[in-house]
Motif scaffolding. Sequence first.
Motif, PDB file in Angstrom:
ATOM      1  N   LYS A 115      -5.762   3.684  -1.677  1.00 13.72           N
ATOM      2  CA  LYS A 115      -6.729   3.474  -0.584  1.00 13.72           C
ATOM      3  C   LYS A 115      -7.844   4.518  -0.648  1.00 13.72           C
ATOM      4  CE  LYS A 115      -3.691   1.337   2.872  1.00 13.72           C
ATOM      5  NZ  LYS A 115      -3.048   1.495   4.204  1.00 13.72           N
TER       6      LYS A 115
ATOM      7  N   GLY B 154       4.097  -1.822   7.606  1.00 15.57           N
ATOM      8  CA  GLY B 154       5.486  -1.526   7.261  1.00 15.57           C
ATOM      9  C   GLY B 154       5.879  -0.120   7.655  1.00 15.57           C
ATOM     10  N   ALA B 155       4.956   0.835   7.491  1.00 14.46           N
ATOM     11  CA  ALA B 155       5.237   2.212   7.888  1.00 14.46           C
ATOM     12  C   ALA B 155       5.411   2.314   9.395  1.00 14.46           C
ATOM     13  CB  ALA B 155       4.113   3.132   7.421  1.00 14.46           C
TER      14      ALA B 155
ATOM     15  N   LEU C 285      -3.513  -6.540   3.309  1.00 19.13           N
ATOM     16  CA  LEU C 285      -2.119  -6.263   3.689  1.00 19.13           C
ATOM     17  C   LEU C 285      -1.847  -4.812   4.054  1.00 19.13           C
ATOM     18  CD1 LEU C 285      -0.378  -8.534   1.025  1.00 19.13           C
ATOM     19  CD2 LEU C 285      -0.858  -9.051   3.426  1.00 19.13           C
TER      20      LEU C 285
ATOM     21  N   TYR D 188      -0.580  -2.275   2.515  1.00 18.59           N
ATOM     22  CA  TYR D 188       0.585  -1.530   2.030  1.00 18.59           C
ATOM     23  C   TYR D 188       0.358  -0.857   0.675  1.00 18.59           C
ATOM     24  CZ  TYR D 188       1.707  -6.211   0.014  1.00 18.59           C
ATOM     25  OH  TYR D 188       1.664  -7.429  -0.625  1.00 18.59           O
ATOM     26  N   ASN D 189      -0.902  -0.735   0.275  1.00 18.89           N
ATOM     27  CA  ASN D 189      -1.235   0.049  -0.925  1.00 18.89           C
ATOM     28  C   ASN D 189      -0.814   1.502  -0.734  1.00 18.89           C
ATOM     29  OD1 ASN D 189      -3.306  -1.906   0.068  1.00 18.89           O
ATOM     30  ND2 ASN D 189      -3.984  -1.834  -2.045  1.00 18.89           N
ATOM     31  N   ARG D 190      -0.594   2.186  -1.838  1.00 24.30           N
ATOM     32  CA  ARG D 190      -0.336   3.620  -1.764  1.00 24.30           C
ATOM     33  C   ARG D 190      -1.563   4.344  -1.219  1.00 24.30           C
ATOM     34  NH1 ARG D 190       4.370   5.883  -1.774  1.00 24.30           N
ATOM     35  NH2 ARG D 190       3.462   7.736  -2.741  1.00 24.30           N
ATOM     36  N   SER D 191      -1.346   5.459  -0.554  1.00 27.08           N
ATOM     37  CA  SER D 191      -2.449   6.205   0.060  1.00 27.08           C
ATOM     38  C   SER D 191      -3.501   6.608  -0.956  1.00 27.08           C
ATOM     39  CB  SER D 191      -1.915   7.455   0.761  1.00 27.08           C
ATOM     40  OG  SER D 191      -1.103   7.119   1.849  1.00 27.08           O
TER      41      SER D 191
ATOM     42  N   GLU E 244      -1.986   9.713   6.443  1.00 27.95           N
ATOM     43  CA  GLU E 244      -2.826   8.844   5.623  1.00 27.95           C
ATOM     44  C   GLU E 244      -4.188   8.650   6.264  1.00 27.95           C
ATOM     45  OE1 GLU E 244      -1.895   4.937   3.253  1.00 27.95           O
ATOM     46  OE2 GLU E 244      -2.300   4.376   5.344  1.00 27.95           O
TER      47      GLU E 244
ATOM     48  N   ASN F 103      -0.896   0.631   7.338  1.00 27.93           N
ATOM     49  CA  ASN F 103       0.352   0.195   6.733  1.00 27.93           C
ATOM     50  C   ASN F 103       1.317  -0.242   7.838  1.00 27.93           C
ATOM     51  OD1 ASN F 103       2.917   0.044   5.468  1.00 27.93           O
ATOM     52  ND2 ASN F 103       2.238   1.453   3.864  1.00 27.93           N
TER      53      ASN F 103
END
Length: 223
Positions: free
Chosen positions: A72, A94-95, A64, A66-69, A107, A92
């Motif tokens: 990752k 979503g970003a 997906l 959308y994990n935090r940087s 990122e 991401n």
Amino acid sequence: MIAQYLEHTLLSPTAAFAEMDKLVAEAIEHHFVGVCVPPFWVKKVKRDLRQHDIAVVTVVGFPLGYNRSEVKRYELQSCIRDGADELDVVMNVGAVKAGAYPWVKQEMAALAQEAHQHERLLKVILETAYLSPEEIVQSCKVCVEAGVDFIKTSTGYAPEGATLEGIRLIKESIPAGVGIKASGGIRTLAQAQAFIAAGAERIGTSAGVSIVAEAQQAGGGAV
């Protein structure tokens, strides 16, 4: 030879030792350019391929993205320690939808720097099924500026995988020094050949063996 373009892929959540052993054996037999496996299996697969010139590819932030940087980055570092040669990182989405392209660039630049410090390749999965043409172009732009090595189309978990239109758009949006990996729904020789003709330098597929068999039947395995 078509096998030189193929990353033999097994990202099923239920794959176990027998399936991984089969993947490795098939990769050795058919001389695939690489195998793409989940992070959990990297250490074993790297060990099993230690005498062969076959890249061990794994995924980060999958599927997906959308994990935090920092998550990752830790996952990428862990995969490198286990022996991964190439890292396919999910962007991401979503970003991107929020228009936060400077954040996406930051990122990806951090991840690219980490990978390159260890002489590894970084591929960024855009998940093109969720993006407009304008978002694909802009995502390619910031990823190139971040220093990534490849742009990849899909995880295989979205409603649609690679498309020829998407590959052509990516090709128009990146410089010659950045590669393209087509993945998601590629199961036949004709599909693989079409994506290569459109600009893909790698094909991610779970159907590598049947694609090679098609190529051999068609005459020597040539693209």
